[in-house]
Enzyme design. Sequence first.
Site, PDB file in Angstrom:
ATOM      1  N   LYS A  30       0.844  -1.205   0.000  1.00 13.92           N
ATOM      2  CA  LYS A  30       0.000   0.000   0.000  1.00 13.92           C
ATOM      3  C   LYS A  30       0.877   1.253   0.000  1.00 13.92           C
ATOM      4  O   LYS A  30       0.633   2.190  -0.760  1.00 13.92           O
ATOM      5  CB  LYS A  30      -0.929  -0.003   1.227  1.00 13.92           C
ATOM      6  CG  LYS A  30      -2.049  -1.025   1.107  1.00 13.92           C
ATOM      7  CD  LYS A  30      -2.855  -1.162   2.396  1.00 13.92           C
ATOM      8  CE  LYS A  30      -3.862  -2.302   2.267  1.00 13.92           C
ATOM      9  NZ  LYS A  30      -4.597  -2.580   3.499  1.00 13.92           N
ATOM     10  N   GLN A  59      -4.405  -1.309   9.697  1.00 14.57           N
ATOM     11  CA  GLN A  59      -4.331  -2.640   9.094  1.00 14.57           C
ATOM     12  C   GLN A  59      -4.825  -3.712  10.068  1.00 14.57           C
ATOM     13  O   GLN A  59      -4.368  -3.764  11.214  1.00 14.57           O
ATOM     14  CB  GLN A  59      -2.874  -2.924   8.671  1.00 14.57           C
ATOM     15  CG  GLN A  59      -2.672  -4.244   7.976  1.00 14.57           C
ATOM     16  CD  GLN A  59      -3.354  -4.319   6.604  1.00 14.57           C
ATOM     17  OE1 GLN A  59      -3.310  -3.372   5.831  1.00 14.57           O
ATOM     18  NE2 GLN A  59      -3.995  -5.440   6.333  1.00 14.57           N
ATOM     19  N   ASP A 119     -10.981   3.364   4.175  1.00 12.62           N
ATOM     20  CA  ASP A 119     -11.270   1.928   4.047  1.00 12.62           C
ATOM     21  C   ASP A 119     -12.783   1.699   3.930  1.00 12.62           C
ATOM     22  O   ASP A 119     -13.223   0.609   3.569  1.00 12.62           O
ATOM     23  CB  ASP A 119     -10.756   1.163   5.282  1.00 12.62           C
ATOM     24  CG  ASP A 119      -9.470   0.393   4.999  1.00 12.62           C
ATOM     25  OD1 ASP A 119      -9.165   0.146   3.818  1.00 12.62           O
ATOM     26  OD2 ASP A 119      -8.777   0.040   5.971  1.00 12.62           O
TER      27      ASP A 119
END
Length: 293
Positions: A52, A96, A119
Site C-alpha cells: 500500500k 491494518q 477503508d
Amino acid sequence: MTLIDGKATAEEYKSVIRQEVAALTARGLRAPHLAVMLIGNNGASETYVANKMKTCRDAGFEATLIRYENTVSEREVLHKINEINHNTEIDGLIVQSPFPNHISPQKINEAIHPAKDVDGFHPVNAGRLQQNKPCYIAATPKGIMQLIERYKIDTQGKHCVIVGRSNIVGMPMSILMSRNAKPGNCTVTVCHSKTVNLAQYTLQADILIAAIGVPEMITASMVKEGAVVIDVGITRVPDTSARNGFRLKGDVKFDEVAPRCSFITPVPGGVGPMTIIGLLQNTLLAAKHAIYN
Ligand code: NDP
C-alpha cells in the site's frame, strides 16, 4: 475463458490517479496524504502495508506509516486516531487488520472520522453505501466492481452468489451487485458458514464471488459452466519449495475451475492489486473533499 488481469488493470488505474495527483500539485495543492497504522508484526500485514505504501508513493501520494508493538494499549491507539482526525495535513487513515486481541476492531473503526475513513469500514460509510448515498466504498468491493466494468461483464439480471458475509468484502459486495446501477442489477444470494449445501447455491451462480479465506474450497463441481468467478481469498499456505516458505492460495481451485469459466481472477494478480487502487481512489476523494466537505 478470459483471465481477468488485476495487475495490468491496476497499472492503468494507477496511471490515471498519478495524472490527477500531478494536476493537483501543479495547481499548488498538496498531494493526497494517507496514514497507515500497523500494530504488531504479522507477516501478511507487513506485506500488505508495504504494498500500500509503495503504490501510494508511485502514484505521487504522501504516505506515513505509524507502527506500534503488539503490546500497545487500545487507549494509545485511539488517542493517535483522534490526533490524526484533527490533522489537516492527513486526508485518510487506515488501520491494518488483524489487531491484537485486546484491541477492539469496532472501537478502532468507529474512532476514525468518517471523512478520513478511506477503508469505508465506519458505520456511517457502510450505512451511506446501503442507502446509495456518497461514501467511501470499501476498497476490495470497489476494486471488484471496477474489474467487472473494465472487462465489460454483463451483470444485469444475473444471479450473483457471494460466499462470505464480512463487513469488508461480502456484505458491501452484495449491496453493490444488487443496486440499481451498471454494473449492478443482479439478483444476489449471500452464503456463509451456516449455509446448508453450499454447492446447491454456487451452481446457480452466473457470477460467483468467493470471499471465504479457505484455500481452494470452491471446486469445479460447484461451478456452473460459463460462470464468472471472482476469487477474493488470499491465504498463505506453507510450501517448502517456495522462496519465502509459503505460497498464496485463493478460495477457488483455479486449475480445475478455470476451464469452466467465462471469466476468472487469478490469485495472486486478480482482486488484490485492485483493492489497493480502491484505497488510493478513496484517498484522492478525501483530499478533494469530494464526499464530505
Ligand atoms: P472473514 O473471515 O471476515 O469472512 C469470511 C466469510 O466466509 C464469513 O462470512 C464466513 O461465514 C464465511 N465462511 C467461512 N467458512 C465457510 C465455509 N466453510 N462455507 C461457507 N462460508 C464460509 O474474511 P474476509 O471477508 O475478511 O476475507 C475473506 C478472504 O478474502 C480472506 O482470505 C482474506 O485474506 C481475503 N481478502 C482479500 C483481499 C484482497 O485484496 N484480495 C481483501 C480482503 C480480504 P460466517 O460469517 O458464518 O463466519
